[in-house]
Design a protein around this motif. Structure first.
Motif, PDB file in Angstrom:
ATOM      1  N   ASN A 228       0.840  -1.059  -0.161  1.00 26.98           N
ATOM      2  CA  ASN A 228      -0.421  -0.030  -0.093  1.00 26.98           C
ATOM      3  C   ASN A 228       1.141   1.088  -0.045  1.00 26.98           C
ATOM      4  O   ASN A 228       2.582   1.501   0.416  1.00 26.98           O
ATOM      5  N   SER A 230      -1.076   4.926  -0.377  1.00 28.14           N
ATOM      6  CA  SER A 230      -1.609   5.920  -0.029  1.00 28.14           C
ATOM      7  C   SER A 230      -1.445   6.566   1.742  1.00 28.14           C
ATOM      8  O   SER A 230      -2.133   7.540   2.542  1.00 28.14           O
ATOM      9  N   CYS A 231      -0.908   5.700   2.458  1.00 28.59           N
ATOM     10  CA  CYS A 231      -1.372   6.087   3.873  1.00 28.59           C
ATOM     11  C   CYS A 231       0.219   6.137   3.981  1.00 28.59           C
ATOM     12  O   CYS A 231       0.491   6.503   5.405  1.00 28.59           O
ATOM     13  N   VAL A 250      -1.613  -2.035  -4.114  1.00 28.30           N
ATOM     14  CA  VAL A 250      -3.164  -1.966  -3.888  1.00 28.30           C
ATOM     15  C   VAL A 250      -3.713  -0.659  -5.162  1.00 28.30           C
ATOM     16  O   VAL A 250      -4.865  -1.315  -5.831  1.00 28.30           O
ATOM     17  N   PHE A 388      -3.394 -10.438   0.276  1.00 32.32           N
ATOM     18  CA  PHE A 388      -4.249  -9.451  -0.389  1.00 32.32           C
ATOM     19  C   PHE A 388      -4.869 -10.315  -2.209  1.00 32.32           C
ATOM     20  O   PHE A 388      -5.549  -9.590  -2.176  1.00 32.32           O
TER      21      PHE A 388
HETATM   22  C1  LIG Z   1      -4.375   1.002   2.000  1.00 33.53           C
HETATM   23  O1  LIG Z   1      -3.884   2.480   2.404  1.00 33.53           O
HETATM   24  C2  LIG Z   1      -5.627   3.465   2.872  1.00 33.53           C
HETATM   25  C3  LIG Z   1      -4.898   4.990   3.620  1.00 33.53           C
HETATM   26  O2  LIG Z   1      -4.798   4.361   4.721  1.00 33.53           O
HETATM   27  C4  LIG Z   1      -6.643   2.332   3.463  1.00 33.53           C
HETATM   28  O3  LIG Z   1      -7.987   3.323   3.703  1.00 33.53           O
HETATM   29  C5  LIG Z   1      -6.867   0.672   3.050  1.00 33.53           C
HETATM   30  O4  LIG Z   1      -7.647   0.516   3.943  1.00 33.53           O
HETATM   31  C6  LIG Z   1      -5.573  -0.115   3.021  1.00 33.53           C
HETATM   32  N1  LIG Z   1      -5.549  -0.797   2.468  1.00 33.53           N
HETATM   33  C7  LIG Z   1      -4.889  -2.080   2.474  1.00 33.53           C
HETATM   34  C8  LIG Z   1      -5.227  -3.303   2.060  1.00 33.53           C
HETATM   35  O5  LIG Z   1      -4.134  -2.152   2.896  1.00 33.53           O
END
Ligand SMILES: *[C@@H]1O[C@H](CO)[C@@H](O)[C@H](O)[C@H]1NC(C)=O
Ligand SMILES: *[C@@H]1O[C@H](CO)[C@@H](O)[C@H](O)[C@H]1NC(C)=O
Ligand SMILES: *[C@@H]1O[C@H](CO)[C@@H](O)[C@H](O)[C@H]1NC(C)=O
Ligand SMILES: *[C@@H]1O[C@H](CO)[C@@H](O)[C@H](O)[C@H]1NC(C)=O
Ligand SMILES: *[C@@H]1O[C@H](CO)[C@@H](O)[C@H](O)[C@H]1NC(C)=O
Ligand SMILES: *[C@@H]1O[C@H](CO)[C@@H](O)[C@H](O)[C@H]1NC(C)=O
Ligand SMILES: *[C@@H]1O[C@H](CO)[C@@H](O)[C@H](O)[C@H]1NC(C)=O
Ligand SMILES: *[C@@H]1O[C@H](CO)[C@@H](O)[C@H](O)[C@H]1NC(C)=O
Ligand SMILES: *[C@@H]1O[C@H](CO)[C@@H](O)[C@H](O)[C@H]1NC(C)=O
Ligand SMILES: *[C@@H]1O[C@H](CO)[C@@H](O)[C@H](O)[C@H]1NC(C)=O
Length: 422
Positions: A228, A230-231, A250, A388
């Protein structure tokens, strides 16, 4: 027999959602022919892979000639023979082998010649699979590839013509891709490519850098193969240039499925190697931590100061475009074990500074004596990617390259999570 560690991993995987069923089960690997001395065919763990692909054949300026000269024309038949009845394939292209893909497919005459070359290879080597590793249709790769905005459409036309050939009708056709979809101008192109191919493999690795022209010289050492991304910004201390947006498992699956590639045809590309960065001690550690000092998240490094990686990494040289490239800084999994940074089972060795990055589900380690930080993948990362794969109904994974994980430590971890039956 499963080791205790694998049983623990399998228990973690069981918590993930049961997948929507896919018509494939894929535990694939690429065999890099140039590593044959270190990775003899007899050492390959054939029975743990469902598909094994030989790299690379290379399109030449002439579409009627796809060349094996730079790999090994003698080794490919030995590879197919060593596999016995296991599924074997040939990958065409690669990072240094995509210069002429575009012109090979740019006219009807050229596509027909190219299709004939592919079917000739299928027949000659008795291939079950052909993998198109074009880096990248419509997007520049190494720097001197021929590129055209019509590449995605021409790729589709070639695939349709290839599929129509009785020789290729039942051959598995796959493509290794970037984490972002082909820049097709017609929204129907990608769904049609999905119909012509069996699956794509987004290569979720080498994602540490900002490739954009004019990107800053000092960047943050981001995870090379994140689950991931986006975090990243949510992590304390991780503000500034170069965060998020370079792709992850992701983001790749979301982007490709939004573009019209069904999840049941997206195989996750996973690396058996990591990347290193020159990071000095004042950047590497979080200030105010000691005994042991903690590694800082995503520290700054100088992108022009390349680190030398393991024995398989080049020391630098002039590429086919005539441009000097420094060393790649690659550390294969086996080499991190060999050098004593990791134990044989992938756990970090005692005393080696280490940070688990929760966003990417990948670890970092610090070679303190050399001032080198490494973003790598371990069995825990592979287990997370396997979970995943399963939760998203993907068919499986493909690993670059099988020789990076000679004992199948990473392989066992992901297999246990992708499908308990593998
Ligand atoms: C990826 O990160 C986003 C933002 O933090 C979160 O909403 C999402 O659940 C994460 N997805 C996975 C598969 O970890
Ligand atoms: C890896 O091996 C070491 C040494 O044998 C052991 O202490 C450790 O528990 C193992 N780690 C895992 C995750 O099995
Ligand atoms: C796959 O390869 C392994 C190792 O060479 C062999 O034991 C096995 O029989 C092969 N499987 C098939 C279906 O040929
Ligand atoms: C077709 O291939 C030839 C080489 O055989 C090349 O010279 C030509 O430019 C290609 N056509 C296109 C449209 O790229
Ligand atoms: C392809 O597979 C189908 C279904 O198994 C079979 O009927 C057909 O004869 C095969 N075609 C070729 C060219 O092998
Ligand atoms: C998009 O592709 C489809 C199928 O090939 C074709 O029918 C359609 O005309 C194309 N649309 C555009 C805008 O080119
Ligand atoms: C990459 O560099 C460009 C040019 O400086 C910048 O505009 C862009 O925001 C950067 N992207 C990332 C993800 O760092
Ligand atoms: C630690 O403090 C020094 C001196 O203020 C600073 O140069 C360095 O960037 C800091 N390191 C981190 C990881 O924040
Ligand atoms: C440490 O690395 C940072 C980032 O590349 C650089 O700005 C800084 O000057 C370096 N410090 C020393 C003491 O080399
Ligand atoms: C590159 O990094 C190394 C290790 O941190 C350092 O010794 C060297 O001076 C740096 N070279 C340049 C040109 O910045």
């Amino acid at each position: 027999m499963l080791s205790l560690a694998l049983l623990v991993l399998a228990a973690q995987c069981a918590a993930s959602t049961t997948a929507a069923s896919s018509s494939y089960t894929v535990a694939a690997g690429w065999y890099a022919s140039w590593h044959v001395t270190d990775v003899p065919l007899s050492s390959v763990l054939w029975s743990k892979y469902t598909h094994m692909t030989y790299a690379f054949a290379i399109p030449t300026v002439d579409p009627s000639s796809i060349s094996l000269a730079e790999s090994d024309e003698e080794l490919l038949p030995q590879f197919v023979a060593a596999a016995q009845q296991n599924t074997t394939g040939l990958s065409i292209g690669g990072w240094t082998g995509s210069q002429y893909y575009s012109s090979n497919l740019a006219s009807a005459t050229n596509r027909t010649a190219f299709v004939k070359s592919v079917t000739a290879l299928i027949t000659k080597y008795d291939l079950d699979l052909v993998d198109f590793d074009w880096e990248y249709p419509g997007v520049q790769g190494i720097g001197c590839n021929i590129v055209s905005p019509s590449d995605p459409e021409n790729f589709l036309l070639m695939l349709q013509e290839l599929r129509a050939s009785p020789i290729a009708a039942n051959v598995t056709l796959t493509a290794a891709t970037a984490v972002t979809p082909f820049p097709a101008t017609n929204a129907s192109t990608i769904p049609q490519i999905a119909q012509a191919l069996d699956w794509i493999v987004p290569m979720v690795y080498d994602l540490s850098w900002n490739w954009t022209a004019g990107s800053p010289r000092e960047q943050r050492a981001l995870p090379a193969a994140p689950l991931n991304d986006s975090c990243y910004t949510a992590t304390p201390g991780a503000t500034g240039v170069g965060l998020a947006g370079r792709g992850s498992a992701v983001s790749a699956v979301e982007a490709w499925s939004a573009a019209g590639f069904p999840r049941s045809q997206i195989v996750l590309g996973v690396p058996a190697y990591g990347h290193s960065f020159n990071v000095n001690a004042s950047m590497a550690y979080l200030n105010g931590t000691s005994s042991p000092a903690q590694l800082a998240p995503y520290p700054l490094y100088d992108t022009l100061n390349h680190t030398v990686g393991d024995a398989w990494d080049g020391t630098g040289g002039t590429d086919q475009c005539g441009v000097y490239e420094g060393p790649g800084g690659i550390w294969d999994f086996w080499a991190l074990v060999d050098a004593g940074f990791l134990l044989a089972n992938g756990s970090v060795a005692s005393g080696v500074p280490y940070r688990w990055d929760a966003c990417s589900s990948t670890p970092y380690l610090y070679m303190a004596d050399r001032g080198v930080l490494v973003s790598y993948t371990d069995p825990q990362s592979f287990a997370a990617k396997g979970a995943f794969v399963r939760a998203n109904g993907l068919p499986g994974f493909a690993m670059w390259e099988v020789g990076g994980d000679p004992n199948g430590v990473l392989l066992d971890a992901i297999r246990a999570c992708v499908s308990p039956g593998l």
